[in-house]
Design a protein around this motif. Structure first.
Motif, PDB file in Angstrom:
ATOM      1  N   THR A   2       0.744  -1.323  -0.205  1.00  7.98           N
ATOM      2  CA  THR A   2       0.001   0.032   0.093  1.00  7.98           C
ATOM      3  C   THR A   2       0.893   1.172   0.102  1.00  7.98           C
ATOM      4  O   THR A   2       2.148   1.164   0.496  1.00  7.98           O
ATOM      5  CB  THR A   2      -0.898   0.089   1.129  1.00  7.98           C
ATOM      6  OG1 THR A   2      -0.229  -0.112   2.145  1.00  7.98           O
ATOM      7  CG2 THR A   2      -1.863  -1.151   1.028  1.00  7.98           C
ATOM      8  N   THR A   5      -0.685   8.642   0.941  1.00  7.59           N
ATOM      9  CA  THR A   5      -0.679  10.083   0.632  1.00  7.59           C
ATOM     10  C   THR A   5      -1.371  11.062   1.485  1.00  7.59           C
ATOM     11  O   THR A   5      -2.301  11.035   1.951  1.00  7.59           O
ATOM     12  CB  THR A   5      -1.304  10.458  -0.812  1.00  7.59           C
ATOM     13  OG1 THR A   5      -0.724   9.541  -1.587  1.00  7.59           O
ATOM     14  CG2 THR A   5      -1.153  11.833  -1.218  1.00  7.59           C
ATOM     15  N   TRP A  32      -9.740   1.436  -1.125  1.00  4.43           N
ATOM     16  CA  TRP A  32      -8.978   2.799  -0.399  1.00  4.43           C
ATOM     17  C   TRP A  32      -9.375   3.055   1.049  1.00  4.43           C
ATOM     18  O   TRP A  32     -10.760   2.905   1.318  1.00  4.43           O
ATOM     19  CB  TRP A  32      -9.095   4.033  -1.239  1.00  4.43           C
ATOM     20  CG  TRP A  32      -8.733   3.861  -2.689  1.00  4.43           C
ATOM     21  CD1 TRP A  32      -8.700   2.706  -3.499  1.00  4.43           C
ATOM     22  CD2 TRP A  32      -7.894   4.975  -3.423  1.00  4.43           C
ATOM     23  NE1 TRP A  32      -7.908   3.024  -4.732  1.00  4.43           N
ATOM     24  CE2 TRP A  32      -7.583   4.290  -4.578  1.00  4.43           C
ATOM     25  CE3 TRP A  32      -7.665   6.153  -3.056  1.00  4.43           C
ATOM     26  CZ2 TRP A  32      -7.030   4.855  -5.351  1.00  4.43           C
ATOM     27  CZ3 TRP A  32      -6.858   7.090  -4.108  1.00  4.43           C
ATOM     28  CH2 TRP A  32      -6.710   6.486  -5.421  1.00  4.43           C
ATOM     29  N   VAL A  71      -3.815   4.142  -0.601  1.00  7.03           N
ATOM     30  CA  VAL A  71      -3.985   3.466  -1.833  1.00  7.03           C
ATOM     31  C   VAL A  71      -3.624   2.059  -1.899  1.00  7.03           C
ATOM     32  O   VAL A  71      -2.376   1.645  -1.354  1.00  7.03           O
ATOM     33  CB  VAL A  71      -3.413   4.021  -2.996  1.00  7.03           C
ATOM     34  CG1 VAL A  71      -3.685   3.680  -4.602  1.00  7.03           C
ATOM     35  CG2 VAL A  71      -3.536   5.672  -3.054  1.00  7.03           C
ATOM     36  N   THR A  74      -0.978  -2.510  -5.824  1.00  8.05           N
ATOM     37  CA  THR A  74      -1.304  -2.568  -7.453  1.00  8.05           C
ATOM     38  C   THR A  74      -1.711  -3.904  -7.560  1.00  8.05           C
ATOM     39  O   THR A  74      -2.549  -4.203  -8.899  1.00  8.05           O
ATOM     40  CB  THR A  74       0.222  -2.664  -8.067  1.00  8.05           C
ATOM     41  OG1 THR A  74       1.242  -3.505  -7.630  1.00  8.05           O
ATOM     42  CG2 THR A  74       0.618  -1.173  -8.123  1.00  8.05           C
ATOM     43  N   ALA A  79      -6.128  -0.193  -7.776  1.00  9.41           N
ATOM     44  CA  ALA A  79      -5.279   0.756  -8.049  1.00  9.41           C
ATOM     45  C   ALA A  79      -4.882   1.216  -9.495  1.00  9.41           C
ATOM     46  O   ALA A  79      -3.476   1.341  -9.997  1.00  9.41           O
ATOM     47  CB  ALA A  79      -4.102   0.489  -7.133  1.00  9.41           C
ATOM     48  N   PRO A  81      -4.262   2.971 -12.979  1.00 10.95           N
ATOM     49  CA  PRO A  81      -3.822   4.410 -13.174  1.00 10.95           C
ATOM     50  C   PRO A  81      -5.095   5.054 -13.301  1.00 10.95           C
ATOM     51  O   PRO A  81      -6.145   4.921 -13.866  1.00 10.95           O
ATOM     52  CB  PRO A  81      -3.289   4.455 -14.539  1.00 10.95           C
ATOM     53  CG  PRO A  81      -2.476   2.709 -14.557  1.00 10.95           C
ATOM     54  CD  PRO A  81      -3.868   2.178 -13.815  1.00 10.95           C
ATOM     55  N   THR A  83      -6.948   9.507 -12.085  1.00 11.18           N
ATOM     56  CA  THR A  83      -6.888  10.464 -10.943  1.00 11.18           C
ATOM     57  C   THR A  83      -8.215  10.192 -10.407  1.00 11.18           C
ATOM     58  O   THR A  83      -9.270  10.156 -10.910  1.00 11.18           O
ATOM     59  CB  THR A  83      -6.956  11.838 -11.783  1.00 11.18           C
ATOM     60  OG1 THR A  83      -5.584  12.174 -12.312  1.00 11.18           O
ATOM     61  CG2 THR A  83      -7.011  13.051 -10.589  1.00 11.18           C
ATOM     62  N   TYR A  84      -8.291  10.231  -9.194  1.00 14.25           N
ATOM     63  CA  TYR A  84      -9.352   9.785  -8.108  1.00 14.25           C
ATOM     64  C   TYR A  84      -9.555  11.018  -7.269  1.00 14.25           C
ATOM     65  O   TYR A  84      -8.642  11.293  -6.376  1.00 14.25           O
ATOM     66  CB  TYR A  84      -9.233   8.522  -7.357  1.00 14.25           C
ATOM     67  CG  TYR A  84      -8.748   7.231  -8.392  1.00 14.25           C
ATOM     68  CD1 TYR A  84      -9.846   6.679  -8.535  1.00 14.25           C
ATOM     69  CD2 TYR A  84      -7.402   6.893  -8.717  1.00 14.25           C
ATOM     70  CE1 TYR A  84      -9.549   5.441  -9.652  1.00 14.25           C
ATOM     71  CE2 TYR A  84      -7.082   5.907  -9.812  1.00 14.25           C
ATOM     72  CZ  TYR A  84      -8.199   5.368  -9.889  1.00 14.25           C
ATOM     73  OH  TYR A  84      -8.116   3.882 -10.833  1.00 14.25           O
ATOM     74  N   THR A 107      -3.651  11.163  -7.523  1.00 11.41           N
ATOM     75  CA  THR A 107      -3.214  10.611  -9.059  1.00 11.41           C
ATOM     76  C   THR A 107      -2.446   9.211  -8.987  1.00 11.41           C
ATOM     77  O   THR A 107      -1.283   9.304  -8.469  1.00 11.41           O
ATOM     78  CB  THR A 107      -2.498  11.420  -9.860  1.00 11.41           C
ATOM     79  OG1 THR A 107      -3.491  12.637 -10.288  1.00 11.41           O
ATOM     80  CG2 THR A 107      -2.106  10.963 -11.218  1.00 11.41           C
ATOM     81  N   VAL A 108      -3.001   8.256  -9.459  1.00 11.14           N
ATOM     82  CA  VAL A 108      -2.121   6.943  -9.495  1.00 11.14           C
ATOM     83  C   VAL A 108      -1.367   6.697 -10.752  1.00 11.14           C
ATOM     84  O   VAL A 108      -2.144   6.751 -12.182  1.00 11.14           O
ATOM     85  CB  VAL A 108      -3.201   5.596  -9.155  1.00 11.14           C
ATOM     86  CG1 VAL A 108      -2.273   4.244  -9.378  1.00 11.14           C
ATOM     87  CG2 VAL A 108      -3.953   5.976  -8.036  1.00 11.14           C
ATOM     88  N   ASN A 141      -0.280  -2.726 -12.248  1.00 15.76           N
ATOM     89  CA  ASN A 141      -1.755  -1.894 -12.261  1.00 15.76           C
ATOM     90  C   ASN A 141      -2.442  -2.313 -13.827  1.00 15.76           C
ATOM     91  O   ASN A 141      -3.436  -1.295 -13.791  1.00 15.76           O
ATOM     92  CB  ASN A 141      -1.855  -0.877 -11.324  1.00 15.76           C
ATOM     93  CG  ASN A 141      -1.072   0.297 -11.964  1.00 15.76           C
ATOM     94  OD1 ASN A 141      -0.158   0.195 -13.093  1.00 15.76           O
ATOM     95  ND2 ASN A 141      -1.096   1.358 -11.268  1.00 15.76           N
TER      96      ASN A 141
END
Length: 367
Positions: A2, A5, A32, A71, A74, A79, A81, A83-84, A107-108, A141
């Motif tokens: 994990t 952030t 998450w 997060v 992967t 997870a 890619p 933006t969440y 952003t992943v 991912n």
């Protein structure tokens, strides 16, 4: 693993009385988590203190709260890619109508990682073979389409050969099934590894064959299997095979009628490949013979000789002649049922100097 952030969130009390605010979150992606913690004392959330579910703020003041977004790995499938957005919410405990939401986003990045494990080491006899198992795993991912361009399977020693196959789906090597032509790496369906727990792995097999003239004093042969993804990235595994002198194995074959009687013209046991023809057409039968001989000056103990029923054939037990059974001149036989595929195993036990064992069986070519 994990990844955390941390966002710096200030809870502002714009009222005229001290108030306590409940801390919640929304728009949190599946898998998450959001955890609120007190600042550790530096004033920038570089260190954190106790977990907070609410915080009290004096009238006209504010308090720094550290909002930690976790997060998942992967490999979790949660997870991908992108933006969440994530909403951080403070709501008055005395008046729920007093609330405010701060929207931030995580952003992943794209992570590409495929492994091929493990590296293996085994021994075999001159002219023998061993089968190695490897696991191809997507740790990234995004989905990865694996390719095996020319040169994906190499041997370090002259005279050694190898072949690679995909498992048929059960995760267990079955002779005559997993080493059939349809399972060969170059002819089987493309391997697509998904991110996450489902369809993220594939079992591969490598069969390594030693030359009849190999000896124990020769350096070990290293077979290298390379899987390519994302055009140029690779996952590599090696199988190191050495030779044990002493048990000399020779294998020969001939055409035979499926009732065990000789063909016309009669087939002759030979180590040479049988040329294609009417006697090797679908539905016809072949007989295989394996001879094991102890060529050392000492006894060999716990000798077990295995052979796989070849791909595109099944075991044929019929008649009262050469195909009446899986035969051996010493030891006990374990074999698949008539009409099945799999591995023939003969537990010979101890072989004294100069002794030999002969094993024979028949197969029917798939119609």
């Amino acid at each position: 693993g994990t990844v955390n952030t941390t966002f710096l969130v200030y809870v502002n009390n714009g009222g005229t009385i001290n108030d306590t605010y409940n801390l919640t979150s929304a728009s949190v992606p599946a898998g998450w988590t959001v955890t609120y913690r007190a600042d550790g004392g530096v004033g920038n959330c570089s260190t954190t203190g106790a977990i907070l579910t609410q915080t009290t703020v004096n009238a006209g003041a504010n308090r720094l709260v550290c909002a930690i977004v976790t997060v998942p790995a992967t490999t979790s499938g949660n997870a991908a890619p992108g933006t969440y957005p994530v909403d951080f919410i403070a709501t008055s405990a005395t008046n729920p109508a007093v609330t405010d939401t701060l929207r931030d986003a995580v952003t992943v990045a794209t992570v590409r990682s495929v492994t091929l494990t493990p590296n293996n080491t085994q021994q075999t006899f001159p002219g023998g073979s061993v089968t190695y198992t490897h696991i191809l795993t997507n740790l990234g991912n995004v989905a990865e389409t694996m390719s095996f361009p020319a040169g994906f399977l190499t041997n370090s020693r002259a005279g050694w050969t190898a072949a690679a196959f995909q498992d048929d789906g059960d995760g267990v090597f079955t002779g005559g099934v997993d080493d059939a032509a349809a399972q060969a790496i170059n002819t089987a369906p493309a391997i697509v590894l998904q991110p996450g727990a489902v369809n993220s792995t594939r079992v591969l097999y490598v069969r390594v064959f030693s030359p009849p003239g190999a000896t124990a004093v020769d350096p070990a042969n290293v077979t290298t299997l390379t899987a390519t993804y994302n055009t140029t990235s690779t996952a590599v595994a090696t199988d190191t095979t050495s030779v044990t002198d002493g048990l000399l194995l020779t294998k020969s074959q001939r055409t035979i009628n499926c009732d065990g009687t000789p063909t016309v013209p009669p087939g002759t046991l030979s180590a040479a490949p049988i040329p294609a023809g009417p006697l090797t057409a679908p539905g016809r039968c072949l007989q295989y013979q394996i001879v094991g001989q102890n060529t050392t000056a000492a006894s060999l103990n716990s000798v077990i000789i295995n052979d796989n029923i070849p791909g595109s054939t099944t075991l044929n037990i019929a008649g009262a002649a050469a195909c009446a059974s899986v035969s051996t001149t010493a030891g006990t036989v374990t074999a698949p049922a008539n009409g099945a595929t799999g591995t023939i195993s003969v537990n010979v036990g101890t072989m004294v100097t100069g002794s030999s064992v002969t094993i024979a069986f028949c197969v029917r070519i798939d119609p």
